[in-house]
Design a protein around this motif. Structure first.
Motif, PDB file in Angstrom:
ATOM      1  N   VAL A  15       8.120  -6.287  11.378  1.00 10.70           N
ATOM      2  CA  VAL A  15       6.875  -5.655  10.938  1.00 10.70           C
ATOM      3  C   VAL A  15       7.175  -4.509   9.981  1.00 10.70           C
ATOM      4  O   VAL A  15       8.153  -3.775  10.158  1.00 10.70           O
ATOM      5  N   ASP A  16       6.326  -4.367   8.980  1.00 12.77           N
ATOM      6  CA  ASP A  16       6.458  -3.252   8.035  1.00 12.77           C
ATOM      7  C   ASP A  16       5.809  -2.017   8.676  1.00 12.77           C
ATOM      8  O   ASP A  16       4.592  -1.849   8.666  1.00 12.77           O
ATOM      9  N   TRP A  17       6.624  -1.158   9.227  1.00 12.38           N
ATOM     10  CA  TRP A  17       6.108  -0.016   9.982  1.00 12.38           C
ATOM     11  C   TRP A  17       5.497   1.044   9.081  1.00 12.38           C
ATOM     12  O   TRP A  17       4.685   1.850   9.533  1.00 12.38           O
ATOM     13  N   ARG A  18       5.871   1.082   7.816  1.00  9.28           N
ATOM     14  CA  ARG A  18       5.212   2.010   6.891  1.00  9.28           C
ATOM     15  C   ARG A  18       3.758   1.616   6.676  1.00  9.28           C
ATOM     16  O   ARG A  18       2.874   2.471   6.597  1.00  9.28           O
ATOM     17  N   LEU A  19       3.506   0.309   6.613  1.00  5.71           N
ATOM     18  CA  LEU A  19       2.131  -0.173   6.507  1.00  5.71           C
ATOM     19  C   LEU A  19       1.345   0.178   7.762  1.00  5.71           C
ATOM     20  O   LEU A  19       0.192   0.636   7.689  1.00  5.71           O
ATOM     21  N   ARG A 367       2.535  -1.519   0.286  1.00  5.62           N
ATOM     22  CA  ARG A 367       3.295  -2.299   1.251  1.00  5.62           C
ATOM     23  C   ARG A 367       2.755  -3.724   1.363  1.00  5.62           C
ATOM     24  O   ARG A 367       3.525  -4.674   1.571  1.00  5.62           O
ATOM     25  N   ALA A 370       4.182  -5.478  -1.460  1.00  2.00           N
ATOM     26  CA  ALA A 370       5.608  -5.705  -1.204  1.00  2.00           C
ATOM     27  C   ALA A 370       5.795  -6.908  -0.281  1.00  2.00           C
ATOM     28  O   ALA A 370       6.743  -7.688  -0.449  1.00  2.00           O
ATOM     29  N   ILE A 371       4.906  -7.065   0.673  1.00  2.00           N
ATOM     30  CA  ILE A 371       4.953  -8.244   1.554  1.00  2.00           C
ATOM     31  C   ILE A 371       4.710  -9.511   0.739  1.00  2.00           C
ATOM     32  O   ILE A 371       5.363 -10.536   0.946  1.00  2.00           O
ATOM     33  N   SER A 375       7.564 -12.568   0.256  1.00  2.00           N
ATOM     34  CA  SER A 375       7.274 -13.781   1.019  1.00  2.00           C
ATOM     35  C   SER A 375       8.225 -14.906   0.627  1.00  2.00           C
ATOM     36  O   SER A 375       8.605 -15.051  -0.532  1.00  2.00           O
ATOM     37  N   CYS A 434       1.262  -9.031   8.683  1.00  2.00           N
ATOM     38  CA  CYS A 434       2.442  -8.880   9.551  1.00  2.00           C
ATOM     39  C   CYS A 434       3.108 -10.227   9.804  1.00  2.00           C
ATOM     40  O   CYS A 434       4.347 -10.319   9.842  1.00  2.00           O
ATOM     41  N   ARG A 437       5.122 -11.053   6.778  1.00  2.55           N
ATOM     42  CA  ARG A 437       6.329 -10.203   6.738  1.00  2.55           C
ATOM     43  C   ARG A 437       7.366 -10.684   7.747  1.00  2.55           C
ATOM     44  O   ARG A 437       8.566 -10.753   7.445  1.00  2.55           O
ATOM     45  N   ARG A 440       9.670 -13.794   6.991  1.00  3.39           N
ATOM     46  CA  ARG A 440      10.916 -13.641   6.202  1.00  3.39           C
ATOM     47  C   ARG A 440      12.156 -13.807   7.073  1.00  3.39           C
ATOM     48  O   ARG A 440      13.235 -14.133   6.581  1.00  3.39           O
TER      49      ARG A 440
END
Length: 443
Positions: A15-19, A367, A370-371, A375, A434, A437, A440
């Protein structure tokens, strides 16, 4: 047990935790602003409790969609699209009317607006359609089919009627088609057609709102939307043909298909302006054009923009403080817990809190893009881009609206404005991001 452990590891590292961090802080700002905005009218507990309930359900949806492999949506795209149409049709039959729009399922304590979740379903379906027919992207039939999918939603939503909910469909569709490689000229023609469809009814309204015996006022008395349609529909084909012939004589060879498509787009936009004008009420048209000069109707359609600008400007650098905004607490600011929630943030939190909110939104959209870039497949990239475009468009329109730079469309600021349906659907969209993300790390 092993499957649960694998999913937990994928969740933690995938998971992109910044998002997620940007999302959580935005929601915290939302809860605070909604409580303050509704405090003066004694509805703070009700609105905040409903928003918290919707957020709880939304986070359940977030985890559900994050745990579901997004690639299955591609195989279920036809079912998803048909289901979205069924939702929009059912609300026309069984829905309740709020603020002149028959677009809600009323369950007593709470109500649900299906168009919010239908937007996400449309992105999933359109991305699957583009991915499946990527080899046909240069064909006109591909473009016609894509906009046939779009028209299915737009017609049903305009029957409610809910003009503001249709707006986010256009940038999402155009961006995804551009990513697919559609000829930019065709997309330009589509933009021209859309501008004419919405602009012709609004032009007449704007001219009629001018006062003082000016040239515009005199012109408005003799100019009707029907005549504008006739003038444009007759003049543009002749003008386009003349320009093309002139360029041809100068040995600038432009394929004849381009002026034909452009004229077709103009005629289509003119024809579409007629049902658009009938679906928009007079006060809605005034709200859409009054931002150009709010002082022409300061106590009517221009009132919202004037009060919003006063609220944001009075906040200055550090704001007036929590529950201390005069425009907010004294009830001068209309729709302050929904459409104009950013005005509350600007008045009580000042420039600092307004900039923090915009930065968090920028971080979230960055973000999301970026995802999309990271992808592993085209479908995931298209879906993530569509979701990011939807959030970005809503943010730009809403913030521009409350600052008097955009029309008052009634579009909420997602994650911040009060609204259970938008909060639930937005968090479900984050769950899909998520899932993309986390995909990946699937081999």
């Amino acid at each position: 047990m092993i499957l649960k452990t694998k999913f937990f590891k994928k969740l933690v590292f995938g998971v992109d935790w910044r998002l997620i961090l940007a999302l959580l802080v935005l929601m915290l700002i939302s809860f605070t602003a909604i409580y303050s905005a509704s405090f003066g009218c004694g509805m703070s507990f009700k609105y905040l409790s409903i928003q918290l309930l919707a957020s709880g359900m939304g986070f359940a949806g977030l985890f559900l969609f994050a745990s579901f492999n997004y690639r299955y949506y591609k195989h279920l795209s036809k079912f998803i699209y048909i289901l979205s149409l069924a939702l929009l049709i059912s609300v026309l039959v069984f829905g309740s009317v709020k603020r002149g729009t028959k677009g809600w399922f009323d369950f007593g304590f709470v109500s649900f607006q299906p168009v919010e979740i239908a937007k996400i379903m449309f992105i999933l379906a359109l991305a699957a359609f583009i991915d499946a027919r990527i080899k046909d992207v240069k064909k006109i039939s591909f473009l016609i089919s894509a906009f046939a999918l779009l028209a299915g939603h737009l017609v049903l939503i305009m029957m409610q009627p809910d003009f503001s909910s249709t707006l986010s469909y256009f940038p999402v569709t155009l961006v995804l088609l551009f990513m697919a490689g559609v000829n930019p000229f065709y997309l330009f023609c589509i933009v021209v057609s859309g501008c004419l469809a919405a602009g012709i009814p609004l032009l007449g309204t704007f001219l009629n709102m001018q006062r003082g015996g000016t040239l515009l006022a005199d012109l408005a008395l003799s100019l009707k939307s029907e005549w504008i349609v006739v003038y444009i529909a007759v003049a543009v084909p002749f003008l386009t043909a003349g320009i093309w012939y002139f360029l041809w004589k100068l040995r600038i060879r432009i394929p004849v298909i381009y002026p034909i498509v452009l004229c077709g787009a103009v005629l289509l936009g003119c024809a579409a302006s007629i049902p658009v004008e009938k679906s928009l009420k007079d006060y809605q048209r005034k709200r859409l054009v009054v931002f150009l000069n709010p002082k022409v109707d300061p106590r009517g359609s221009g009132y919202n923009i004037i009060q919003s600008k006063i609220a944001i400007g009075s906040g200055r650098f550090a704001g007036k403080g929590f529950k201390k905004g005069t425009q907010t607490q004294l009830g001068f600011l209309p729709e302050q817990h929904t459409d104009f929630i950013f005005s509350v943030i600007g008045e009580e939190g000042g420039w600092i809190m307004a900039q923090l909110t915009l930065f968090l939104y920028f971080l979230f959209i960055w973000r999301a893009l970026a995802i999309a870039k990271g992808s592993r497949d085209r479908y995931g990239s298209l879906v993530a881009t569509g979701i990011a475009t939807m959030f970005m468009f809503c943010a730009v329109i809403n913030v521009g609206m409350v600052m008097g730079m955009m029309p008052v469309t009634g579009m909420p600021l997602l994650f911040l404005s009060y609204g259970g349906s938008s909060m639930l659907s937005s968090l479900c969209a984050v769950g899909i991001l998520c899932s993309i993300r986390m995909g990946r790390h699937t081999y």
